[in-house]
Scaffold this motif. Structure first.
Motif, short mmCIF file in Angstrom:
data_model
loop_
_atom_site.label_atom_id
_atom_site.label_comp_id
_atom_site.label_asym_id
_atom_site.label_seq_id
_atom_site.Cartn_x
_atom_site.Cartn_y
_atom_site.Cartn_z
N THR A 103 38.55 -6.60 -3.28
CA THR A 103 37.46 -6.95 -2.51
C THR A 103 37.48 -5.94 -1.24
O THR A 103 38.61 -5.34 -0.74
N PHE A 104 36.24 -5.59 -0.79
CA PHE A 104 36.26 -5.04 0.54
C PHE A 104 35.52 -5.75 1.48
O PHE A 104 34.99 -5.07 2.58
N ASN A 105 35.36 -7.14 1.32
CA ASN A 105 34.88 -7.84 2.25
C ASN A 105 35.77 -8.79 2.95
O ASN A 105 36.39 -9.56 2.30
N PRO A 106 36.02 -8.85 4.26
CA PRO A 106 37.13 -9.38 5.10
C PRO A 106 36.80 -10.85 4.83
O PRO A 106 37.84 -11.46 4.95
N PHE A 126 37.00 2.55 1.43
CA PHE A 126 36.40 2.30 0.12
C PHE A 126 35.77 0.91 0.22
O PHE A 126 36.49 0.01 -0.18
N PRO A 127 34.59 0.87 0.66
CA PRO A 127 33.74 2.01 1.13
C PRO A 127 33.97 2.34 2.38
O PRO A 127 34.77 1.62 3.24
N ALA A 128 33.57 3.66 3.15
CA ALA A 128 33.75 4.30 4.18
C ALA A 128 33.66 3.11 5.14
O ALA A 128 32.79 2.18 5.54
N ILE A 133 41.01 -4.01 -0.83
CA ILE A 133 41.94 -4.76 -0.90
C ILE A 133 42.46 -5.62 -2.22
O ILE A 133 41.39 -6.18 -2.81
N PHE A 134 43.45 -5.16 -2.81
CA PHE A 134 43.78 -5.76 -3.96
C PHE A 134 44.84 -7.07 -3.76
O PHE A 134 45.87 -6.81 -3.26
#
Length: 140
Positions: A103-106, A126-128, A133-134
């Motif tokens: 995810t890239f959402n906190p 990723f994205p800018a 996070i994996f």
């Protein structure tokens, strides 16, 4: 062998099928059959419409959650946790020993951590402005 390079934003379905089949055959010969099987979990509203869901697959003893979405009206009600629990139970039934998600959402990252997932990799910007996070989890 003479070759040419093609770049396209609209690949032909038959070319993608060929690529998938060729890579699958290579991997099967290299490490054994993956046993890849789709796995989905849906939450439906009163009218039968999907209001939350997970889509992914199991392969080589792992559950991969590719997509997880919850309608805004259901967020904060442990809907994602319930779906992850269900997907993990099914993965265990299929013989899986681990699960992973990215995810890239906190906010989503916090949900996954509460479910017992721990980070194992990160792609900055990723994205800018964010990091992808994996996360992984050992299944019983």
């Amino acid at each position: 062998m003479k070759t040419s390079l093609e770049i396209t934003a609209e690949p032909l379905p038959k070319d993608l099928a060929f690529l998938s089949g060729s890579l699958t055959a290579f991997n099967d010969a290299d490490v054994g059959a993956s046993g890849r099987k789709p796995l989905a979990v849906f939450v439906r509203g009163e009218n039968g419409a999907v209001v939350a869901g997970i889509s992914g697959y199991t392969a080589w003893g792992w559950l991969y959650v590719q997509w997880l979405w919850v309608d805004e009206r259901l967020r904060g009600r442990r809907t994602a946790a319930g779906m992850l629990d269900a997907a993990e139970r099914e993965a265990i039934e299929r013989g899986c020993h681990g699960a992973w998600i990215d995810t890239f959402n906190p906010t989503a990252e916090k949900v996954y951590r509460r479910q017992g997932y721990t980070p194992f990799g990160k792609l900055p910007d990723f994205p800018a402005g964010r990091s992808r996070i994996f996360l992984q989890k050992k299944l019983p």
